[in-house]
Design an enzyme around this catalytic site. Sequence first.
Site, short mmCIF file in Angstrom:
data_model
loop_
_atom_site.label_atom_id
_atom_site.label_comp_id
_atom_site.label_asym_id
_atom_site.label_seq_id
_atom_site.Cartn_x
_atom_site.Cartn_y
_atom_site.Cartn_z
N GLY A 199 -5.13 95.30 -14.73
CA GLY A 199 -5.95 94.77 -14.00
C GLY A 199 -5.82 92.95 -14.61
N ALA A 200 -6.16 92.48 -13.91
CA ALA A 200 -5.86 91.00 -14.52
C ALA A 200 -7.08 89.98 -13.18
CB ALA A 200 -4.88 89.97 -13.18
N GLY A 201 -8.62 90.79 -13.83
CA GLY A 201 -9.66 89.83 -13.68
C GLY A 201 -9.86 89.37 -14.94
N ALA A 259 -19.01 87.68 -17.22
CA ALA A 259 -17.80 86.69 -17.67
C ALA A 259 -17.28 86.27 -19.05
CB ALA A 259 -16.92 86.13 -16.93
N GLN A 260 -18.62 85.84 -20.06
CA GLN A 260 -17.78 85.24 -20.46
C GLN A 260 -18.26 85.81 -22.32
OE1 GLN A 260 -21.30 82.93 -23.17
NE2 GLN A 260 -23.02 83.94 -21.22
N LYS A 305 -3.20 95.09 -8.59
CA LYS A 305 -3.36 95.30 -7.00
C LYS A 305 -3.13 94.12 -5.82
CE LYS A 305 -7.90 96.06 -5.89
NZ LYS A 305 -8.98 96.83 -5.69
N VAL A 341 -2.97 100.48 -9.87
CA VAL A 341 -2.51 102.50 -10.22
C VAL A 341 -3.94 103.49 -10.09
CG1 VAL A 341 -4.02 102.63 -12.68
CG2 VAL A 341 -3.54 100.66 -12.33
N GLU A 343 -28.11 84.58 -5.86
CA GLU A 343 -27.07 83.95 -5.89
C GLU A 343 -26.40 83.60 -4.52
OE1 GLU A 343 -25.22 81.87 -9.41
OE2 GLU A 343 -24.14 83.97 -9.31
#
Length: 424
Positions: free
Chosen positions: A28-30, A335-336, A56, A99, A188
């Site tokens: 994963g590349a988040g 995210a933090q 992916k 994956v 949001e």
Amino acid sequence: MNAKSIKVITRLGDGSEIMHRPHIVILGAGYGGIVTALNLQKKLNANEAQITLVNKEDYHYQAAWLHENAAGSLHHDQLRIPIRDIINEKKINFILDKVVSIKPEEKKIKLEDQTIAYDILIIALGFESEMPENHGLEENAFFIGDINSARLIREHLEYNFACYHNEDVKNKGRLNIVIGGGGPTGVEFAGELVDRIPEICKEYDIEKALVRIIMLESEATILPAVDESLQQYATNSLVSRGVEIITGATIKECHADTITYEKDGILEEIPTVTKIWTAGVRANSLVKKSGLQTKDGKVAVTGEMKAPDFQDIFVVGDCANVIDQKSGKAFNPTAQITVQQAALVAYNVVAMIKGNKLRTFEPKIKGMVVCLGSHDGIGQIFNKRKLFGWKAPLAKRLVDTQYLLKLGGLSLVLKKGKFKFLNS
């Protein structure tokens, strides 16, 4: 705890041994995966370890801004950061693949096109939508989960506005937009959408008063996890700009052109072809299927962010269940939090390879911000100071700038920075 250095040894037929570099695989590349990869890239030389990043898509994207993509106020290309632009391919082998399964006992990862072995594994596969079963939401509602799903919402909105004047009988359901959930994502998206509606109406010659944005929240208030004064400000801001907020509302049925909810024992039906579910996510289902020890679908990690019973597997972000020792509750994988976990995991992986002491995860919560459009929002920083109005979206953009600087320096900030606030 102290760790023994990782040594990967192959025995040859003549009894001799060859020592290899340990193979580190990141899934994963988040936020979690890309930050782990970049930290390892800085800390390890090519002769110390082999690093493989699997994703992916060939890009990293900033999930914190998907609501703007879905509303159509921020183009999806602004969120996409090509992975090969920010990694050093001399140190990291990037595999573009999906994956299929994780096999901890065999220390192998099955991808669609190949199977790879690992010595150290980092799972950062992100989240999936979690919708109530048997209500029709999965078949008839949208979900803001990635760039493609957000882009689909934007195109769906514009398509239905375009259709409105091209029908013999006007379908009011085309102009009714229902948001399921009043948490940060739903709020949001509503705030961004209400800013965007006048532009869409002008484009398709539709009177703004005909458009309804309706938020259904099962709790007694939107944003139930934040301070009461912030809740009230957010509610007043959205309602004053035309969002209909219905609290204490439980969704009962969702069909192609209607949604039904229950409030105070009374069923109400809304004609709509646009339903966006924002109320629930879960860890990637591959985690639970892997056989790793889980809680609520997430790996119940140790203090060092390791999977229980497996000294060679780390987990970050949405796939990790990390308990706050003060409250006894799991941390929300914002995210933090995820970025901090990724930095710790990278440190611990290097410590394992070099035989140094591992560290435990101690998050530093700097605050939270919920935007209510380009020029309005709420926030709380350093657990004390509250933000109202324009200061909140400005703070979020400053945090985004800092993140981009860490990923790719000033050049990436200039390419991908969110300067809409400053330019408008």
